[in-house]
Write a protein that holds these residues in place. Structure first.
Motif, PDB file in Angstrom:
ATOM      1  N   PRO A  45       0.819  -1.223   0.000  1.00 16.09           N
ATOM      2  CA  PRO A  45       0.000   0.000   0.000  1.00 16.09           C
ATOM      3  C   PRO A  45       0.846   1.263   0.000  1.00 16.09           C
ATOM      4  O   PRO A  45       0.484   2.259  -0.629  1.00 16.09           O
ATOM      5  N   LEU A  46       1.987   1.220   0.701  1.00 14.85           N
ATOM      6  CA  LEU A  46       2.855   2.396   0.768  1.00 14.85           C
ATOM      7  C   LEU A  46       3.400   2.742  -0.614  1.00 14.85           C
ATOM      8  O   LEU A  46       3.302   3.889  -1.070  1.00 14.85           O
ATOM      9  N   LEU A  47       4.001   1.762  -1.303  1.00 15.84           N
ATOM     10  CA  LEU A  47       4.591   2.043  -2.606  1.00 15.84           C
ATOM     11  C   LEU A  47       3.531   2.394  -3.641  1.00 15.84           C
ATOM     12  O   LEU A  47       3.761   3.244  -4.517  1.00 15.84           O
ATOM     13  N   SER A 235      -5.240   8.354  -1.511  1.00 12.61           N
ATOM     14  CA  SER A 235      -4.137   7.539  -2.030  1.00 12.61           C
ATOM     15  C   SER A 235      -4.261   6.078  -1.629  1.00 12.61           C
ATOM     16  O   SER A 235      -3.569   5.216  -2.183  1.00 12.61           O
ATOM     17  N   LEU A 236      -5.145   5.776  -0.671  1.00 17.21           N
ATOM     18  CA  LEU A 236      -5.324   4.401  -0.206  1.00 17.21           C
ATOM     19  C   LEU A 236      -6.511   3.691  -0.863  1.00 17.21           C
ATOM     20  O   LEU A 236      -6.823   2.553  -0.509  1.00 17.21           O
ATOM     21  N   PHE A 237      -7.171   4.352  -1.804  1.00 17.25           N
ATOM     22  CA  PHE A 237      -8.325   3.724  -2.445  1.00 17.25           C
ATOM     23  C   PHE A 237      -7.950   2.412  -3.138  1.00 17.25           C
ATOM     24  O   PHE A 237      -8.714   1.444  -3.112  1.00 17.25           O
ATOM     25  N   ALA A 353       2.241   4.444   4.939  1.00 22.39           N
ATOM     26  CA  ALA A 353       3.003   3.833   6.033  1.00 22.39           C
ATOM     27  C   ALA A 353       2.087   3.380   7.163  1.00 22.39           C
ATOM     28  O   ALA A 353       2.246   2.284   7.716  1.00 22.39           O
ATOM     29  N   VAL A 354       1.097   4.216   7.512  1.00 18.50           N
ATOM     30  CA  VAL A 354       0.144   3.834   8.569  1.00 18.50           C
ATOM     31  C   VAL A 354      -0.665   2.620   8.128  1.00 18.50           C
ATOM     32  O   VAL A 354      -0.904   1.684   8.907  1.00 18.50           O
ATOM     33  N   ALA A 355      -1.074   2.607   6.863  1.00 20.61           N
ATOM     34  CA  ALA A 355      -1.839   1.465   6.350  1.00 20.61           C
ATOM     35  C   ALA A 355      -1.004   0.192   6.348  1.00 20.61           C
ATOM     36  O   ALA A 355      -1.524  -0.910   6.570  1.00 20.61           O
TER      37      ALA A 355
END
Length: 418
Positions: A45-47, A235-237, A353-355
């Motif tokens: 998820p971060l990248l 950005s996490l969709f 990062a949190v995800a």
């Protein structure tokens, strides 16, 4: 200037508008393809988040080194060059088997190039339109950006699913090329708004001048931070709903479109000035629903409602222009754009990062809470703005931009190198 028809009767508004629309469509389609490509390759998820919003991270370098050029370069050549750079870079990223590190290198380079785009484009818009027409004109650009995002995310999702991410990136490259041609063939040659050579030192001096005013400083922070934190949620969709991310992105774009139409066209100025903080609170509050991990339908509704709050940006840009000398308008708008995009990129990295440590839903909730807290803090600190432009920094003579309709000015006939 009271209507959309007035805008499109203004010479040069239409080609600038069309170019921006093509650039927005290309960015949307290409960003979704890059995020999908990286997520499939890394399952991170971060990248994935950083790959979609990575160009924004490079904005901080441009904001501290290149922004003095926003008022000192020929607008047509600069916008054409930026669009061509994106066309070439995106075409290279479409190469099958390209290593992930190469993708991120290209993303960083393009981000640095694009750091000039906001200052040049919005400074040019501020020059083309009468002063009282800027907010209406900017709202139209925001609206088409929302429409292009709706169309782009749905089209990008279909292309990625039915064909491949590489084909989707090639499509984006063609759209960037169309944006470059529209500017080059449709815009008249214009002299830079200010004289003198761009330099890092001049960029720093003007940044310091713009930052020295407390009302202007608070306006910049309101433009940058709450907005950026919510883009971190967006950005996490891809990692939240890998097969339905296009629906969530399109819902966000639809909400933004509604907010821009409402604020830019229908809300009277006296009322508009009081809606900046409420709109920012609306922008964040619905994302608290993601703590409950809602399904795609409920999530899409919440995202659409939240994104109406992006209309706050129009209110704050109007405030920023009232506090800024005309000869620094391009630099100020470039600083706004670069700062906002930088915070969006940083927020995407933080959210990713949190995800990575928790889950996408939990990370969205954290970012929404941070946005709410920031908005409330800045609202308490805010003081009534008193327009009083500072003198321009020592940079040589500055050409005062004309404020009449662009149609009243004869374009220069000499050819200009793109």
């Amino acid at each position: 200037m009271r209507s959309y028809s007035d805008l499109f009767r203004t010479r040069e508004f239409t080609p600038l508008f069309l170019s921006s629309a093509l650039h927005a469509a290309a960015s949307t389609i290409g960003g979704l393809a890059i995020g999908t490509l990286v997520y499939r390759a890394t399952e991170s998820p971060l990248l994935s988040a950083v790959s979609m919003f990575g160009p924004q991270l490079a904005q901080v370098a441009g904001a501290t080194t290149l922004l003095s050029a926003a008022d000192r370069l020929a607008p047509r050549a600069t916008l054409t060059g930026i669009a061509l750079s994106f066309a070439v870079g995106t075409a290279v990223m479409a190469t099958p088997g390209l290593p992930v590190w190469t993708v991120f290198t290209l993303i960083a380079v393009l981000g640095l190039v694009s750091s000039l785009g906001g200052g040049v484009r919005w400074g040019l818009l501020n020059e083309i339109l009468p002063k009282e027409g800027y907010l209406l004109g900017r709202s139209v650009f925001n609206m088409v950006n929302g429409l292009m995002q709706i169309t782009g995310y749905m089209t990008g999702a279909a292309l990625v699913t039915l064909l491949s991410a590489q084909v989707t990136l090639a499509t984006a490259a063609v759209l960037y090329l169309g944006s470059a041609l529209t500017v080059r063939l449709g815009m008249a040659r214009r002299a830079p708004r200010a004289t003198g050579r761009p330099s890092v030192a001049r960029t720093w001096r003007t940044n310091a001048l713009l930052w020295s005013s407390p009302p202007r400083r608070t306006t910049f922070l309101l433009l940058w931070i709450p907005n950026g934190l919510i883009v971190g949620c967006e950005s996490l969709f891809v990692s939240y709903a890998p097969d339905r991310a296009g629906v969530l992105f399109a819902s966000a774009a639809f909400g933004m479109f509604v907010g821009d139409v409402t604020i830019g066209r229908f809300v009277p100025p006296a009322v508009r000035r009081r809606l900046g903080i409420p709109c920012l609170l609306l922008l964040a509050a619905p994302y608290l629903l993601f703590a409950l991990r809602p399904g795609t339908a409920v999530a899409a509704v919440g995202v659409a409602v939240a994104s109406v709050g992006f209309g706050a940006s129009l209110i704050q840009q109007e405030q920023l222009m009232s506090l800024t000398p005309d000869e620094l308008s391009g630099h100020a708008l470039g600083l706004h754009s670069s700062g906002m995009l930088t915070l969006q990129g940083v927020s995407a990295a933080v959210a990713g990062a949190v995800a990575q440590l928790t889950s996408p839903g939990a990370a969205m909730t954290v970012m929404a809470l941070a946005s709410l807290a920031t908005t409330l803090t800045l609202a308490v600190r805010r003081r009534p703005a008193r327009p009083g432009p500072d003198p321009a920094p020592e940079s040589g003579p500055v050409r005062e931009p004309s404020r009449g309709p662009a149609s009243a000015r004869e374009p220069e006939q000499a050819p200009e190198s793109a």
